[in-house]
Design a protein around this motif. Sequence first.
Motif, PDB file in Angstrom:
ATOM      1  N   ALA A   1      42.126  27.347  31.415  1.00 26.57           N
ATOM      2  CA  ALA A   1      42.805  27.277  32.706  1.00 26.57           C
ATOM      3  C   ALA A   1      41.855  26.652  33.711  1.00 26.57           C
ATOM      4  CB  ALA A   1      43.231  28.670  33.179  1.00 26.57           C
ATOM      5  N   LEU A   2      42.410  26.000  34.721  1.00 25.42           N
ATOM      6  CA  LEU A   2      41.587  25.401  35.769  1.00 25.42           C
ATOM      7  C   LEU A   2      41.559  26.321  36.982  1.00 25.42           C
ATOM      8  CD1 LEU A   2      42.655  21.657  35.442  1.00 25.42           C
ATOM      9  CD2 LEU A   2      40.536  22.732  34.666  1.00 25.42           C
ATOM     10  N   VAL A   3      40.360  26.519  37.518  1.00 25.76           N
ATOM     11  CA  VAL A   3      40.137  27.395  38.666  1.00 25.76           C
ATOM     12  C   VAL A   3      39.208  26.675  39.643  1.00 25.76           C
ATOM     13  CG1 VAL A   3      40.537  29.570  37.437  1.00 25.76           C
ATOM     14  CG2 VAL A   3      38.257  28.531  37.401  1.00 25.76           C
ATOM     15  N   PRO A   4      39.127  27.141  40.899  1.00 26.70           N
ATOM     16  CA  PRO A   4      38.332  26.414  41.909  1.00 26.70           C
ATOM     17  C   PRO A   4      36.837  26.356  41.639  1.00 26.70           C
ATOM     18  CG  PRO A   4      39.949  27.830  42.966  1.00 26.70           C
ATOM     19  CD  PRO A   4      39.945  28.184  41.514  1.00 26.70           C
ATOM     20  N   ASN A   5      36.259  27.388  41.068  1.00 24.90           N
ATOM     21  CA  ASN A   5      34.837  27.381  40.729  1.00 24.90           C
ATOM     22  C   ASN A   5      34.570  28.536  39.764  1.00 24.90           C
ATOM     23  OD1 ASN A   5      34.527  29.741  42.424  1.00 24.90           O
ATOM     24  ND2 ASN A   5      34.402  28.368  44.175  1.00 24.90           N
ATOM     25  N   ALA A   6      33.344  28.586  39.262  1.00 25.03           N
ATOM     26  CA  ALA A   6      33.017  29.622  38.281  1.00 25.03           C
ATOM     27  C   ALA A   6      33.189  31.013  38.865  1.00 25.03           C
ATOM     28  CB  ALA A   6      31.584  29.430  37.784  1.00 25.03           C
ATOM     29  N   SER A   7      32.800  31.201  40.114  1.00 26.67           N
ATOM     30  CA  SER A   7      32.944  32.510  40.746  1.00 26.67           C
ATOM     31  C   SER A   7      34.409  32.922  40.840  1.00 26.67           C
ATOM     32  CB  SER A   7      32.302  32.507  42.136  1.00 26.67           C
ATOM     33  OG  SER A   7      30.905  32.294  42.046  1.00 26.67           O
ATOM     34  N   ALA A   8      35.298  31.952  41.102  1.00 28.39           N
ATOM     35  CA  ALA A   8      36.737  32.253  41.154  1.00 28.39           C
ATOM     36  C   ALA A   8      37.238  32.690  39.787  1.00 28.39           C
ATOM     37  CB  ALA A   8      37.512  31.033  41.643  1.00 28.39           C
ATOM     38  N   GLY A   9      36.756  32.035  38.732  1.00 27.65           N
ATOM     39  CA  GLY A   9      37.145  32.430  37.389  1.00 27.65           C
ATOM     40  C   GLY A   9      36.666  33.828  37.056  1.00 27.65           C
ATOM     41  N   ILE A  10      35.440  34.143  37.460  1.00 29.41           N
ATOM     42  CA  ILE A  10      34.896  35.480  37.196  1.00 29.41           C
ATOM     43  C   ILE A  10      35.652  36.536  37.991  1.00 29.41           C
ATOM     44  CG2 ILE A  10      32.858  36.923  37.587  1.00 29.41           C
ATOM     45  CD1 ILE A  10      31.202  34.418  36.763  1.00 29.41           C
ATOM     46  N   SER A  11      35.987  36.227  39.245  1.00 27.99           N
ATOM     47  CA  SER A  11      36.771  37.167  40.047  1.00 27.99           C
ATOM     48  C   SER A  11      38.142  37.401  39.418  1.00 27.99           C
ATOM     49  CB  SER A  11      36.935  36.627  41.471  1.00 27.99           C
ATOM     50  OG  SER A  11      35.686  36.557  42.129  1.00 27.99           O
ATOM     51  N   THR A  12      38.716  36.359  38.820  1.00 29.76           N
ATOM     52  CA  THR A  12      39.993  36.489  38.117  1.00 29.76           C
ATOM     53  C   THR A  12      39.871  37.464  36.959  1.00 29.76           C
ATOM     54  OG1 THR A  12      40.683  34.242  38.724  1.00 29.76           O
ATOM     55  CG2 THR A  12      41.731  35.221  36.791  1.00 29.76           C
ATOM     56  N   VAL A  13      38.774  37.371  36.226  1.00 27.30           N
ATOM     57  CA  VAL A  13      38.547  38.292  35.111  1.00 27.30           C
ATOM     58  C   VAL A  13      38.364  39.713  35.625  1.00 27.30           C
ATOM     59  CG1 VAL A  13      36.971  38.907  33.234  1.00 27.30           C
ATOM     60  CG2 VAL A  13      37.589  36.509  33.627  1.00 27.30           C
ATOM     61  N   TYR A  14      37.538  39.883  36.644  1.00 27.58           N
ATOM     62  CA  TYR A  14      37.320  41.223  37.195  1.00 27.58           C
ATOM     63  C   TYR A  14      38.650  41.866  37.612  1.00 27.58           C
ATOM     64  CZ  TYR A  14      32.249  40.346  37.577  1.00 27.58           C
ATOM     65  OH  TYR A  14      30.916  40.095  37.320  1.00 27.58           O
ATOM     66  N   ALA A  15      39.509  41.071  38.259  1.00 30.39           N
ATOM     67  CA  ALA A  15      40.780  41.600  38.755  1.00 30.39           C
ATOM     68  C   ALA A  15      41.715  42.008  37.621  1.00 30.39           C
ATOM     69  CB  ALA A  15      41.464  40.561  39.639  1.00 30.39           C
ATOM     70  N   ALA A  16      41.526  41.425  36.438  1.00 26.30           N
ATOM     71  CA  ALA A  16      42.443  41.665  35.326  1.00 26.30           C
ATOM     72  C   ALA A  16      42.099  42.900  34.507  1.00 26.30           C
ATOM     73  CB  ALA A  16      42.451  40.450  34.407  1.00 26.30           C
ATOM     74  N   LEU A  17      40.875  43.390  34.643  1.00 26.90           N
ATOM     75  CA  LEU A  17      40.442  44.486  33.780  1.00 26.90           C
ATOM     76  C   LEU A  17      40.995  45.828  34.247  1.00 26.90           C
ATOM     77  CD1 LEU A  17      36.753  43.367  33.208  1.00 26.90           C
ATOM     78  CD2 LEU A  17      38.718  43.061  31.696  1.00 26.90           C
ATOM     79  N   ASP A  18      41.412  46.654  33.300  1.00 28.04           N
ATOM     80  CA  ASP A  18      42.015  47.949  33.606  1.00 28.04           C
ATOM     81  C   ASP A  18      41.026  48.882  34.289  1.00 28.04           C
ATOM     82  OD1 ASP A  18      44.357  47.135  32.454  1.00 28.04           O
ATOM     83  OD2 ASP A  18      43.937  48.067  30.506  1.00 28.04           O
TER      84      ASP A  18
END
Length: 414
Positions: free
Chosen positions: A91-108
């Motif tokens: 997937a394309l995201v604005p930057n690496a930090s945005a991708g990491i924040s996306t992962v953090y938000a997804a975890l239970d």
Amino acid sequence: MSETDVIAAPRPLLLADGRPADRAWTLDPAMRHLNHGSFGAVPLVAQERQKQLRVEMECSPVVWFPALPQRIADTRVEIADFLAVAADDLALVPNASAGISTVYAALDRRRGGEIVVTDHGYGAVTMGAERLARDRWDGGVRTARVPLDADEEQACEAVFAELSEATDLIVVDQITSATARRLPVERIGAEARRRGIPLLVDGAHAPGLLPAPLSGLTCDFWVGNLHKWGCAPRGTAALVARGPLRERLYPPIDSWGAEDPYPDRFDQQGTVDATCYLAAPTALGFIEHTWGWRHARRYMDHLAGYAAQVIGAAFTELTGADSSVDVGMPVPGMRLVRLPEGLGATRVEADALRDRVAGELGVEAAFTSFGGIGYLRVSAHVYNTAADYEHFAETCVPVLAEWARAARGRHGAP
């Protein structure tokens, strides 16, 4: 250092018409640009491509935006090919930090769960991990202390020592920002999989610097910036997710693609200007078609080694202190030079030094800190030449040595 250890200066790279490589960028000629690793630099061809796309968007937005998800999907295929991964994983995201924040938000939510990071981690990423563990998991963060000179085995031991039954996530850099070294993400990934612990790899610096950054790597999530070594327009990064956890990933905006599977749901983000994504293949292709990525990487690595040698020797001659740095798992295209005592010992001091050098000496350079020691981080690209670093050694090193003496004097040190 013996004569046989001396690294010869590489010949500058040229464009097809014989012009210097830096003519393909809009870099300020009054400034020496020696810090590609922070914000990158976008070649003219990619800038022009993005301008064309923006004109197209503004001329007919009602046509542009409904067609945009398919264009982004097509672009993902090209970027996935560059990274040697499956397009359906990316997937394309604005930057690496945005991708990491996306992962953090997804975890239970996990009561008492722990996250393991290293002391080489990017500050913003570590802060996000701390917030996740504290506010959502009522847990904590364990930090693996990895010596700068640690080899692969020692680095693995440091990380594995922090793992326990409470570990619910591991976050580790593939290439560290402050210390310009690799971490053994392949072995860490194998151990994480054996223990059933999700692994998030911060590969912010990897695209372009490593030929196939996910080759041999087992991880649940990986992020990498394309605007650094890939020279894509800023705001372009890749999020690669494999395994069942990826279906929990959602973009920050719930748009009309929200019910689509991963990664398609990331292709539609309302009225976000996605021209940076669409222009990214132009930047990646420019390097490949002009020099070839393999040749470009060899040049960058050779030049970085020469730069560290020339600048380190200049510091040593003036201060009498050894400026060389023993990095356990070195990175191609990046090097560290130890700064004189009194300079850049903390992140705040290193950032202030960066700004002062740019403002007073006309040089964009990266200064970092680790373990209370300041470093110059060399990060070369194809538009750099040996003359850039010789200028730094001749002109900037004496000034920096004087600033260091003044700083020590203010603190009562000799």
